[in-house]
Design a protein around this motif. Structure first.
Motif, PDB file in Angstrom:
ATOM      1  N   VAL A 356      27.029  56.571  23.977  1.00 47.85           N
ATOM      2  CA  VAL A 356      28.054  55.801  24.687  1.00 47.85           C
ATOM      3  C   VAL A 356      27.741  54.309  24.629  1.00 47.85           C
ATOM      4  CG1 VAL A 356      29.244  55.493  26.891  1.00 47.85           C
ATOM      5  CG2 VAL A 356      28.558  57.779  26.172  1.00 47.85           C
ATOM      6  N   HIS A 357      26.442  53.963  24.665  1.00 47.40           N
ATOM      7  CA  HIS A 357      26.038  52.559  24.533  1.00 47.40           C
ATOM      8  C   HIS A 357      26.526  52.002  23.188  1.00 47.40           C
ATOM      9  CE1 HIS A 357      23.632  48.935  24.608  1.00 47.40           C
ATOM     10  NE2 HIS A 357      22.975  49.302  23.514  1.00 47.40           N
ATOM     11  N   ASP A 358      26.361  52.794  22.116  1.00 43.16           N
ATOM     12  CA  ASP A 358      26.837  52.364  20.800  1.00 43.16           C
ATOM     13  C   ASP A 358      28.369  52.299  20.754  1.00 43.16           C
ATOM     14  OD1 ASP A 358      24.299  52.092  19.802  1.00 43.16           O
ATOM     15  OD2 ASP A 358      24.224  54.106  18.929  1.00 43.16           O
ATOM     16  N   MET A 359      29.034  53.214  21.469  1.00 40.90           N
ATOM     17  CA  MET A 359      30.492  53.166  21.532  1.00 40.90           C
ATOM     18  C   MET A 359      30.960  51.876  22.191  1.00 40.90           C
ATOM     19  SD  MET A 359      31.499  57.116  22.511  1.00 40.90           S
ATOM     20  CE  MET A 359      33.257  56.761  22.519  1.00 40.90           C
ATOM     21  N   ASP A 360      30.262  51.494  23.259  1.00 39.21           N
ATOM     22  CA  ASP A 360      30.600  50.251  23.951  1.00 39.21           C
ATOM     23  C   ASP A 360      30.340  49.045  23.048  1.00 39.21           C
ATOM     24  OD1 ASP A 360      31.130  48.324  25.901  1.00 39.21           O
ATOM     25  OD2 ASP A 360      29.057  48.354  26.610  1.00 39.21           O
ATOM     26  N   ARG A 361      29.283  49.124  22.264  1.00 38.27           N
ATOM     27  CA  ARG A 361      28.874  47.983  21.448  1.00 38.27           C
ATOM     28  C   ARG A 361      29.750  47.803  20.212  1.00 38.27           C
ATOM     29  NH1 ARG A 361      22.790  47.922  19.338  1.00 38.27           N
ATOM     30  NH2 ARG A 361      23.617  49.704  18.184  1.00 38.27           N
ATOM     31  N   SER A 362      30.130  48.903  19.544  1.00 35.57           N
ATOM     32  CA  SER A 362      30.870  48.723  18.283  1.00 35.57           C
ATOM     33  C   SER A 362      31.840  49.854  17.942  1.00 35.57           C
ATOM     34  CB  SER A 362      29.879  48.568  17.126  1.00 35.57           C
ATOM     35  OG  SER A 362      29.063  49.736  17.024  1.00 35.57           O
ATOM     36  N   THR A 363      31.489  51.093  18.273  1.00 34.16           N
ATOM     37  CA  THR A 363      32.270  52.235  17.779  1.00 34.16           C
ATOM     38  C   THR A 363      33.712  52.218  18.258  1.00 34.16           C
ATOM     39  OG1 THR A 363      30.232  53.540  17.812  1.00 34.16           O
ATOM     40  CG2 THR A 363      32.299  54.736  17.550  1.00 34.16           C
ATOM     41  N   THR A 389      39.723  46.546  25.808  1.00 37.04           N
ATOM     42  CA  THR A 389      38.775  46.087  26.834  1.00 37.04           C
ATOM     43  C   THR A 389      38.632  47.104  27.956  1.00 37.04           C
ATOM     44  OG1 THR A 389      40.619  44.866  27.846  1.00 37.04           O
ATOM     45  CG2 THR A 389      39.151  43.643  26.371  1.00 37.04           C
ATOM     46  N   GLN A 390      39.700  47.818  28.240  1.00 37.55           N
ATOM     47  CA  GLN A 390      39.646  48.845  29.293  1.00 37.55           C
ATOM     48  C   GLN A 390      38.689  49.964  28.901  1.00 37.55           C
ATOM     49  OE1 GLN A 390      43.516  50.163  30.771  1.00 37.55           O
ATOM     50  NE2 GLN A 390      42.743  52.251  31.002  1.00 37.55           N
ATOM     51  N   LEU A 391      38.737  50.366  27.633  1.00 38.07           N
ATOM     52  CA  LEU A 391      37.835  51.409  27.148  1.00 38.07           C
ATOM     53  C   LEU A 391      36.390  50.920  27.124  1.00 38.07           C
ATOM     54  CD1 LEU A 391      39.948  52.700  24.126  1.00 38.07           C
ATOM     55  CD2 LEU A 391      39.660  53.838  26.330  1.00 38.07           C
ATOM     56  N   LEU A 392      36.203  49.657  26.741  1.00 38.63           N
ATOM     57  CA  LEU A 392      34.846  49.104  26.671  1.00 38.63           C
ATOM     58  C   LEU A 392      34.204  49.035  28.051  1.00 38.63           C
ATOM     59  CD1 LEU A 392      35.385  46.217  24.084  1.00 38.63           C
ATOM     60  CD2 LEU A 392      34.331  48.452  23.696  1.00 38.63           C
ATOM     61  N   ARG A 393      34.995  48.622  29.044  1.00 39.67           N
ATOM     62  CA  ARG A 393      34.459  48.572  30.416  1.00 39.67           C
ATOM     63  C   ARG A 393      34.037  49.961  30.871  1.00 39.67           C
ATOM     64  NH1 ARG A 393      38.722  44.936  31.388  1.00 39.67           N
ATOM     65  NH2 ARG A 393      39.972  46.621  32.289  1.00 39.67           N
ATOM     66  N   ARG A 394      34.874  50.927  30.578  1.00 43.64           N
ATOM     67  CA  ARG A 394      34.563  52.283  31.020  1.00 43.64           C
ATOM     68  C   ARG A 394      33.338  52.824  30.285  1.00 43.64           C
ATOM     69  NH1 ARG A 394      37.271  57.923  30.235  1.00 43.64           N
ATOM     70  NH2 ARG A 394      36.273  58.989  31.953  1.00 43.64           N
ATOM     71  N   ALA A 395      33.245  52.557  28.980  1.00 44.73           N
ATOM     72  CA  ALA A 395      32.092  53.022  28.216  1.00 44.73           C
ATOM     73  C   ALA A 395      30.805  52.397  28.736  1.00 44.73           C
ATOM     74  CB  ALA A 395      32.275  52.691  26.738  1.00 44.73           C
ATOM     75  N   GLY A 396      30.853  51.098  29.088  1.00 44.37           N
ATOM     76  CA  GLY A 396      29.670  50.438  29.645  1.00 44.37           C
ATOM     77  C   GLY A 396      29.230  51.070  30.948  1.00 44.37           C
ATOM     78  N   ASP A 397      30.208  51.405  31.797  1.00 41.30           N
ATOM     79  CA  ASP A 397      29.885  52.038  33.083  1.00 41.30           C
ATOM     80  C   ASP A 397      29.282  53.421  32.882  1.00 41.30           C
ATOM     81  OD1 ASP A 397      30.872  49.812  34.361  1.00 41.30           O
ATOM     82  OD2 ASP A 397      32.854  50.676  34.751  1.00 41.30           O
TER      83      ASP A 397
END
Length: 489
Positions: A356-363, A389-397
């Motif tokens: 998920v960290h990689d998904m937030d970063r680039s995937t 951006t909504q998906l990135l915020r959720r992936a980071g959380d």
């Protein structure tokens, strides 16, 4: 008539009847008229019998009705009789379509393109002939008149014809839809699109014969339903593929039982396998679905279909939905209660946190961009594209929660080891310690293995060592784009 040349007999009678009617007051002509009427009565009877003959083809039926109309038979009665007889013939074609739609994987079953060819060249071709004949004989003929009564007859005949078409098309499209939806499961978009395109083109051509029947709308509706069914199958396949890969990784970790250096080396492999199932699976599905918007496909030219397909079905229905599914699945591993032991290896949580960290970063950015480039979404009305951006915020959380949960679970394991080590010893009668107890050695070994696992997956993290009497203290800090994922021990 005796030779069976009914069309010539009718044509000759229509010509002669005007002269006979004009001179019927003359005895010689009156006898001829009487003889002709007797012959024509038998002719009408023969034509009506041929009209009711179940072996008559659609073209023969149309010719028979045309002759009866020339002999001044009531148009409304003939219209119903013509459609009733045509329906018997068309129902035979429907029976073939229905029987084939029930076959699946059987020997001798038609493929989807062959099936649609049978539908188009059989039932739809014969129905087109009925529509054209009925329109010319009962609708168009009255439209040419300026009398209100004739125009009214034309409206009634057209309404009767439309009801006839709707009834039969409902049965036909129900069978075709069933067959196409079965084909959707096979995920062969090329064959499916080829079949739908041919069917759509035939319905469009039929719509030009009688626009009032609304066959264009039925064509659009069928195309949309098949596209929805097919994209839904692709979305389900993606979810199942990710679930299968996750299950395989989980079983591999469980089989290993106890963390080891060999298992540590495989953690990256497991993470890569999960990433590959997401990336390659989505790329494969989108590559298949591209067939729906190829320039050679006639229905893809329709703006409404293209916008709905690209935005609602592909971007939101597959790409965004699948990313959210992955995040939901990963997040469920953090929902173990405080007093419950997890039913999965804790290292799985660490793997998912890295995923998920990689998904937030680039995937996520890559997958969304990949889909948008091939299926350009255009927002329409209330339908709005989900911002990345909504998906990135959720992936980071989710990534942070997974790390927090991993720390919590592993901390509980080590705490239990220390607690048991203390509680199981009789401290009142124990000897003076001269070496490190075995329990403490196991704690150190466990911490060391965990340290290796974290370093294996987060190899891009900064690692600092500070010497102390009891050993060393390692602090990891994972930072990406200014956002940190602290993990310290």
């Amino acid at each position: 008539m005796e030779m069976g040349f009914y069309a010539q007999a009718v044509k000759t009678y229509v010509k002669a009847s005007r002269v006979l009617a004009q001179y019927q007051h003359m005895p010689s002509f009156s006898g001829i008229q009487s003889d002709c009427q007797s012959i024509v009565a038998r002719l009408k009877s023969d034509l009506k019998n041929r009209l009711d003959d179940p072996n008559s083809t659609t073209s023969m039926t149309a010719e028979t009705v045309d002759l009866l109309l020339a002999l001044n038979e009531p148009p409304s009665q003939l219209c119903h009789q013509f459609l009733d007889n045509s329906q018997r013939q068309l129902e035979k074609d429907l029976a073939v379509i229905a029987a084939e739609s029930e076959k699946e994987g059987e020997r001798g079953a038609m493929d989807i393109v062959e099936y649609v060819n049978v539908v188009c060249s059989g039932f739809l071709a014969n129905l087109s002939l009925v529509i054209q004949s009925c329109y010319d004989m009962f609708v168009k003929r009255h439209l040419m008149s300026t009398e209100k009564e004739e125009l009214k007859r034309s409206e009634v005949a057209q309404q009767t014809l439309c009801e006839f078409i709707h009834s039969l098309m409902a049965q036909c499209l129900a069978n075709v839809r069933r067959k196409l939806e079965k084909e959707s499961v096979h995920l062969d978009s090329g064959q499916l699109v080829k079949a739908v395109d041919k069917l759509s083109g035939k319905l469009q051509a039929m719509n030009r014969l009688l626009p009032a029947a609304g066959l264009e709308h039925k064509s659009k509706q069928l195309t949309q339903q098949i596209a929805e069914s097919h994209t839904s199958c692709h979305a389900q396949r993606l979810r199942q593929s990710f679930s299968d890969t996750l299950t395989s990784v989980r079983q591999a970790l469980v089989t290993a039982r106890r963390p080891s250096s060999q298992q540590d080396d495989s953690l990256n492999g497991h993470c890569t396998a999960l990433y590959a199932s997401i990336k390659s699976g989505l790329e494969s599905s989108l590559g298949q679905l591209k067939a729906f918007i190829e320039p050679t496909v006639s229905f893809s030219d329709k703006r409404q279909f293209r916008e709905t397909f690209c935005l609602c079905l592909v971007r939101e229905g597959i790409v965004i939905s699948f990313i959210n599914h992955v995040l939901d699945t990963c997040h469920r591993f953090t929902e173990t209660g405080d007093d419950q032991s997890p039913s999965y290896p804790p290292s799985l949580v660490l793997i998912l946190s890295r995923l998920v960290h990689d998904m937030d970063r680039s995937t996520i950015c890559y997958l969304v961009s990949y889909g948008d480039e091939r299926f350009p979404p255009r927002e329409q009305g209330p339908i709005v594209a989900t911002p990345t951006t909504q998906l990135l915020r959720r992936a980071g959380d989710v990534a942070q929660e997974l790390l927090d949960h991993y720390v919590k679970v592993q901390g509980q394991v080590i705490s239990q080891m220390i607690r048991k080590s203390v509680e199981t010893r009789d401290w009142l009668h124990t000897l003076e310690p001269r070496s490190v107890r075995s329990g403490m050695k196991r704690v150190v070994e466990e911490v060391t293995l965990l340290d290796k696992q974290v370093a294996t997956l987060y190899e891009d993290g900064a690692k600092k060592e500070q010497g102390s009497e009891g050993g060393s203290r390692h602090t990891y800090s994972y930072t990406q784009g200014g956002k940190g994922y602290p993990y310290s021990r």
